[in-house]
Design a protein around this motif. Structure first.
Motif, PDB file in Angstrom:
ATOM      1  N   PRO A   8       0.801  -1.231   0.000  1.00 45.81           N
ATOM      2  CA  PRO A   8       0.000   0.000   0.000  1.00 45.81           C
ATOM      3  C   PRO A   8       0.831   1.277   0.000  1.00 45.81           C
ATOM      4  O   PRO A   8       1.888   1.353   0.626  1.00 45.81           O
ATOM      5  CB  PRO A   8      -0.817  -0.121   1.287  1.00 45.81           C
ATOM      6  CG  PRO A   8       0.024  -0.970   2.189  1.00 45.81           C
ATOM      7  CD  PRO A   8       0.701  -1.960   1.277  1.00 45.81           C
ATOM      8  N   ALA A   9       0.360   2.246  -0.737  1.00 43.35           N
ATOM      9  CA  ALA A   9       0.880   3.611  -0.745  1.00 43.35           C
ATOM     10  C   ALA A   9      -0.263   4.474  -1.269  1.00 43.35           C
ATOM     11  O   ALA A   9      -1.190   3.965  -1.905  1.00 43.35           O
ATOM     12  CB  ALA A   9       2.113   3.747  -1.626  1.00 43.35           C
ATOM     13  N   THR A  10      -0.215   5.741  -0.995  1.00 44.70           N
ATOM     14  CA  THR A  10      -1.316   6.628  -1.375  1.00 44.70           C
ATOM     15  C   THR A  10      -1.604   6.546  -2.873  1.00 44.70           C
ATOM     16  O   THR A  10      -0.701   6.674  -3.700  1.00 44.70           O
ATOM     17  CB  THR A  10      -1.001   8.081  -0.988  1.00 44.70           C
ATOM     18  OG1 THR A  10      -0.835   8.156   0.437  1.00 44.70           O
ATOM     19  CG2 THR A  10      -2.122   9.005  -1.413  1.00 44.70           C
ATOM     20  N   ARG A  18      -7.187  13.344   1.228  1.00 43.09           N
ATOM     21  CA  ARG A  18      -7.094  14.788   0.997  1.00 43.09           C
ATOM     22  C   ARG A  18      -7.694  15.067  -0.368  1.00 43.09           C
ATOM     23  O   ARG A  18      -7.628  14.222  -1.270  1.00 43.09           O
ATOM     24  CB  ARG A  18      -5.641  15.282   1.025  1.00 43.09           C
ATOM     25  CG  ARG A  18      -5.026  15.320   2.398  1.00 43.09           C
ATOM     26  CD  ARG A  18      -3.772  16.204   2.417  1.00 43.09           C
ATOM     27  NE  ARG A  18      -2.737  15.720   1.529  1.00 43.09           N
ATOM     28  CZ  ARG A  18      -1.749  14.917   1.906  1.00 43.09           C
ATOM     29  NH1 ARG A  18      -1.666  14.503   3.161  1.00 43.09           N
ATOM     30  NH2 ARG A  18      -0.849  14.524   1.050  1.00 43.09           N
ATOM     31  N   VAL A  19      -8.244  16.261  -0.537  1.00 44.12           N
ATOM     32  CA  VAL A  19      -8.910  16.625  -1.787  1.00 44.12           C
ATOM     33  C   VAL A  19      -8.251  17.864  -2.385  1.00 44.12           C
ATOM     34  O   VAL A  19      -7.883  18.796  -1.661  1.00 44.12           O
ATOM     35  CB  VAL A  19     -10.410  16.902  -1.546  1.00 44.12           C
ATOM     36  CG1 VAL A  19     -11.063  17.519  -2.786  1.00 44.12           C
ATOM     37  CG2 VAL A  19     -11.133  15.614  -1.161  1.00 44.12           C
ATOM     38  N   GLY A  42      -5.634  11.592 -12.117  1.00 41.38           N
ATOM     39  CA  GLY A  42      -4.393  12.162 -12.649  1.00 41.38           C
ATOM     40  C   GLY A  42      -4.494  12.572 -14.105  1.00 41.38           C
ATOM     41  O   GLY A  42      -3.751  13.437 -14.573  1.00 41.38           O
ATOM     42  N   ASP A  43      -5.401  11.961 -14.857  1.00 37.95           N
ATOM     43  CA  ASP A  43      -5.591  12.312 -16.273  1.00 37.95           C
ATOM     44  C   ASP A  43      -6.903  13.067 -16.481  1.00 37.95           C
ATOM     45  O   ASP A  43      -6.901  14.258 -16.728  1.00 37.95           O
ATOM     46  CB  ASP A  43      -5.558  11.057 -17.148  1.00 37.95           C
ATOM     47  CG  ASP A  43      -4.140  10.552 -17.363  1.00 37.95           C
ATOM     48  OD1 ASP A  43      -3.196  11.356 -17.256  1.00 37.95           O
ATOM     49  OD2 ASP A  43      -3.974   9.358 -17.638  1.00 37.95           O
ATOM     50  N   THR A  44      -8.025  12.354 -16.400  1.00 33.96           N
ATOM     51  CA  THR A  44      -9.316  13.004 -16.632  1.00 33.96           C
ATOM     52  C   THR A  44     -10.093  13.113 -15.324  1.00 33.96           C
ATOM     53  O   THR A  44      -9.822  12.394 -14.363  1.00 33.96           O
ATOM     54  CB  THR A  44     -10.148  12.227 -17.664  1.00 33.96           C
ATOM     55  OG1 THR A  44     -10.266  10.865 -17.247  1.00 33.96           O
ATOM     56  CG2 THR A  44      -9.486  12.282 -19.028  1.00 33.96           C
ATOM     57  N   ASP A  45     -11.071  14.010 -15.309  1.00 29.30           N
ATOM     58  CA  ASP A  45     -11.776  14.321 -14.066  1.00 29.30           C
ATOM     59  C   ASP A  45     -12.630  13.145 -13.604  1.00 29.30           C
ATOM     60  O   ASP A  45     -13.486  12.662 -14.345  1.00 29.30           O
ATOM     61  CB  ASP A  45     -12.656  15.557 -14.254  1.00 29.30           C
ATOM     62  CG  ASP A  45     -12.981  16.236 -12.938  1.00 29.30           C
ATOM     63  OD1 ASP A  45     -13.525  15.552 -12.042  1.00 29.30           O
ATOM     64  OD2 ASP A  45     -12.710  17.436 -12.792  1.00 29.30           O
ATOM     65  N   PRO A  46     -12.448  12.691 -12.357  1.00 29.00           N
ATOM     66  CA  PRO A  46     -13.243  11.566 -11.858  1.00 29.00           C
ATOM     67  C   PRO A  46     -14.687  11.929 -11.543  1.00 29.00           C
ATOM     68  O   PRO A  46     -15.519  11.046 -11.327  1.00 29.00           O
ATOM     69  CB  PRO A  46     -12.488  11.145 -10.591  1.00 29.00           C
ATOM     70  CG  PRO A  46     -11.819  12.393 -10.128  1.00 29.00           C
ATOM     71  CD  PRO A  46     -11.447  13.132 -11.377  1.00 29.00           C
ATOM     72  N   THR A  74      -5.690  10.362  -2.495  1.00 31.76           N
ATOM     73  CA  THR A  74      -5.956  11.763  -2.787  1.00 31.76           C
ATOM     74  C   THR A  74      -6.770  11.824  -4.072  1.00 31.76           C
ATOM     75  O   THR A  74      -6.795  10.868  -4.850  1.00 31.76           O
ATOM     76  CB  THR A  74      -4.649  12.563  -2.965  1.00 31.76           C
ATOM     77  OG1 THR A  74      -3.873  11.957  -4.019  1.00 31.76           O
ATOM     78  CG2 THR A  74      -3.836  12.577  -1.685  1.00 31.76           C
ATOM     79  N   ILE A  75      -7.433  12.941  -4.301  1.00 24.97           N
ATOM     80  CA  ILE A  75      -8.269  13.069  -5.494  1.00 24.97           C
ATOM     81  C   ILE A  75      -8.281  14.525  -5.931  1.00 24.97           C
ATOM     82  O   ILE A  75      -8.190  15.432  -5.104  1.00 24.97           O
ATOM     83  CB  ILE A  75      -9.705  12.566  -5.215  1.00 24.97           C
ATOM     84  CG1 ILE A  75     -10.516  12.449  -6.524  1.00 24.97           C
ATOM     85  CG2 ILE A  75     -10.421  13.428  -4.187  1.00 24.97           C
ATOM     86  CD1 ILE A  75     -11.795  11.640  -6.377  1.00 24.97           C
ATOM     87  N   ILE A  76      -8.368  14.753  -7.252  1.00 24.83           N
ATOM     88  CA  ILE A  76      -8.453  16.110  -7.782  1.00 24.83           C
ATOM     89  C   ILE A  76      -9.640  16.210  -8.727  1.00 24.83           C
ATOM     90  O   ILE A  76      -9.917  15.286  -9.498  1.00 24.83           O
ATOM     91  CB  ILE A  76      -7.150  16.534  -8.499  1.00 24.83           C
ATOM     92  CG1 ILE A  76      -7.235  17.997  -8.943  1.00 24.83           C
ATOM     93  CG2 ILE A  76      -6.836  15.613  -9.681  1.00 24.83           C
ATOM     94  CD1 ILE A  76      -5.908  18.578  -9.424  1.00 24.83           C
ATOM     95  N   THR A  77     -10.359  17.319  -8.647  1.00 22.72           N
ATOM     96  CA  THR A  77     -11.513  17.544  -9.514  1.00 22.72           C
ATOM     97  C   THR A  77     -11.775  19.030  -9.646  1.00 22.72           C
ATOM     98  O   THR A  77     -11.309  19.827  -8.831  1.00 22.72           O
ATOM     99  CB  THR A  77     -12.770  16.840  -8.949  1.00 22.72           C
ATOM    100  OG1 THR A  77     -13.867  17.028  -9.849  1.00 22.72           O
ATOM    101  CG2 THR A  77     -13.152  17.413  -7.587  1.00 22.72           C
ATOM    102  N   LYS A  78     -12.533  19.404 -10.664  1.00 25.53           N
ATOM    103  CA  LYS A  78     -13.044  20.760 -10.767  1.00 25.53           C
ATOM    104  C   LYS A  78     -14.574  20.737 -10.754  1.00 25.53           C
ATOM    105  O   LYS A  78     -15.225  21.657 -11.222  1.00 25.53           O
ATOM    106  CB  LYS A  78     -12.507  21.457 -12.017  1.00 25.53           C
ATOM    107  CG  LYS A  78     -12.736  20.698 -13.328  1.00 25.53           C
ATOM    108  CD  LYS A  78     -12.388  21.569 -14.530  1.00 25.53           C
ATOM    109  CE  LYS A  78     -10.966  22.024 -14.558  1.00 25.53           C
ATOM    110  NZ  LYS A  78     -10.014  20.984 -14.981  1.00 25.53           N
ATOM    111  N   SER A  79     -15.130  19.651 -10.201  1.00 19.64           N
ATOM    112  CA  SER A  79     -16.575  19.467 -10.191  1.00 19.64           C
ATOM    113  C   SER A  79     -17.158  19.549  -8.791  1.00 19.64           C
ATOM    114  O   SER A  79     -16.613  18.954  -7.855  1.00 19.64           O
ATOM    115  CB  SER A  79     -16.938  18.122 -10.812  1.00 19.64           C
ATOM    116  OG  SER A  79     -18.313  17.861 -10.681  1.00 19.64           O
TER     117      SER A  79
END
Length: 361
Positions: free
Chosen positions: A127-129, A189-190, A134-138, A164-169
Motif C-alpha cells: 500500500p501507498a497513497t 485529501r482533496v 491524474g488524467d481526466t476528471d473523476p 488523494t483526489i483532484i476535480t473541478k466538479s
C-alpha cells in the motif's frame, strides 16, 4: 492523405472548435470555406458513453514531478471539455480525435470497484497513497449516473486505503459522507482545480465544468466537513488568467483551503493546434500575445517534457509567475503542513474462489 471537408460552426457547449485528426490516422481532414458565406446553425453534440474492458485499474508511474507513483482514472475522455486538457492526446491511441471526440466519446470502467478489490487483494501489493484523477476528471457530469468513481472510493474506504483526489466538479459533494469519514481517519485529501473567477472565461475555456463560484463553495463545504483541501491554480496561462493567481488563492483561503499548487500551461502534441484554434475564435485580441508568452516559458516551443520544468516552465516569465505564486501562498496562509496519510490502516481484501484459503477461517 488529406481529405477536404466543408467547414461548419463548432457545436454549442464544447471546448474544442474542431475534430482535428489524431496523429496516428492515415487520412487527415482539412476544413475549407466554400465561399458561399452561408452560416449553418451550431449543432448540439451528444455525449456517447462506452464501457471499457480492463484487467487492471491502478496505473503506475515513475515521474518525479507528480508526487505519487500510482493512480486511478475511472474515465478516458472528459465531457468537461477543457480546451487545455493535457489528456486530450490520449484519444489518438483509440483512433479518435483529441478535439471534439475527446469530450464527446467517453469511455468508463463499469466494474471499477471489482477491479480495484482484485488488485488490492494480491499478495504482492504494497500500500501507498493512490491518486484519483491524474488524467481526466473523476467527477465529470456522467459520474452522476455511472458512479464509477463512487465505486472506487467505497472500496478504498472498506479496506482503509489512503488516497488523494483532484476535480473541478461540485459533484464531489455528493460523496461528502465518505470524505468526511475518511478525513477523520487521516485517509484522504482533496484538491479542487480553480483556474479563474471570471465566469465568461471559465464558460469558454471549461464549458461543462462547475462555475468558479460552485468550486469555491465545494472548498468551503469540504473544509467544514473536516476534509483537508488544497487548491490547484492549473493551468496558469500567461496573458490570459495568470493575473488572477492572487485573487483565486485569496478566495480559496477564505473558503478554508489549507494548501495550493499551480501548473504552467503545457501544450503537448495535438493540444497546441486545438488551443490556438480556440484562442483565435474566443480571444482573437490576445491570441498572438498569449502564444508568444507560452513559447517564452517553453524555450520557444509549446511544450517541454524535461523533468523539473514541464510543470512550471522556464525563463523570466515563468520565474515571475513562480515568485508571485509563492508570495501569495505565504500571504494567504496556504502553506500549512499536511499530516501524512495513514497507510497502516490498510487491510487487504480476502476474496474467495481463487486465492489461498485462511487456515483459521
Amino acid at each position: 492523405m488529406a481529405e477536404a471537408v466543408k467547414s461548419a460552426p463548432p457545436p454549442r457547449g464544447r471546448g474544442a472548435k474542431s475534430n482535428r485528426t489524431g496523429r496516428f490516422e492515415a487520412r487527415e481532414r482539412e476544413a475549407f470555406d466554400d465561399g458561399w458565406g452561408e452560416e449553418e446553425e451550431p449543432k448540439q453534440l451528444k455525449t456517447e458513453l462506452q464501457p471499457m474492458k480492463s484487467r487492471t485499474i491502478i496505473a503506475r508511474n515513475q515521474s518525479p514531478d507528480v508526487g505519487f507513483d500510482r493512480s486511478i482514472n475511472p474515465y478516458r475522455g472528459c465531457s468537461h471539455g477543457c480546451i487545455y486538457c493535457y489528456a486530450r492526446p490520449n484519444h489518438a491511441y483509440l483512433g479518435l480525435s483529441p478535439g471534439l471526440d475527446f469530450e464527446s466519446k467517453i469511455f468508463f470502467k463499469p466494474h471499477a470497484g471489482e477491479l480495484l478489490e482484485k488488485e488490492l487483494a494480491k499478495a504482492s501489493y504494497k500500500p501507498a497513497t493512490i491518486h484519483i484523477g491524474g488524467d481526466t476528471d473523476p467527477y465529470q457530469p456522467d459520474e452522476k449516473q455511472l458512479r464509477a468513481t463512487r465505486q472506487v472510493i467505497e472500496v478504498l474506504e472498506r479496506y482503509g486505503h489512503p488516497f488523494t483526489i483532484i476535480t473541478k466538479s461540485a459533484l464531489i459533494l455528493r460523496d461528502l459522507d465518505i470524505y468526511s469519514r475518511l478525513a477523520a481517519r487521516k485517509l484522504t485529501r482533496v484538491a479542487i482545480s480553480i483556474t479563474t473567477l471570471d465566469r465568461r472565461l471559465a464558460r469558454s475555456m471549461e464549458p461543462r465544468a462547475a462555475t468558479p463560484g460552485r468550486r469555491i463553495e465545494a472548498v468551503r463545504r469540504l473544509t467544514e466537513a473536516g476534509v483537508p483541501v488544497t487548491v490547484m491554480f492549473a493551468p496558469a496561462i500567461p496573458g490570459l488568467n495568470d493575473h488572477e493567481v492572487e485573487t483565486v488563492l485569496e478566495a480559496s483561503a477564505k473558503a478554508g483551503a489549507r494548501g495550493a499548487g499551480y501548473v504552467a500551461l503545457r501544450l503537448p502534441r495535438e493540444i497546441a493546434q486545438l488551443f490556438e484554434e480556440w484562442l483565435e475564435s474566443d480571444y482573437p485580441d490576445r491570441a498572438r500575445k498569449v502564444m508568444s508568452l507560452v513559447r517564452q516559458i517553453r524555450k520557444g516551443e509549446t511544450y517541454s517534457a524535461n523533468w523539473g520544468e514541464r510543470m512550471v516552465g522556464d525563463g523570466p516569465v515563468a520565474e515571475v509567475l513562480r515568485q508571485r505564486f509563492h508570495l501569495a501562498v505565504k500571504k494567504f496562509g496556504l502553506d500549512q503542513p499536511w499530516t501524512p496519510l495513514d497507510v497502516s490502516q490498510f487491510t487487504p481484501p480476502r476474496l474467495g474462489g481463487g486465492g489461498q484459503m485462511d487456515l483459521f477461517g
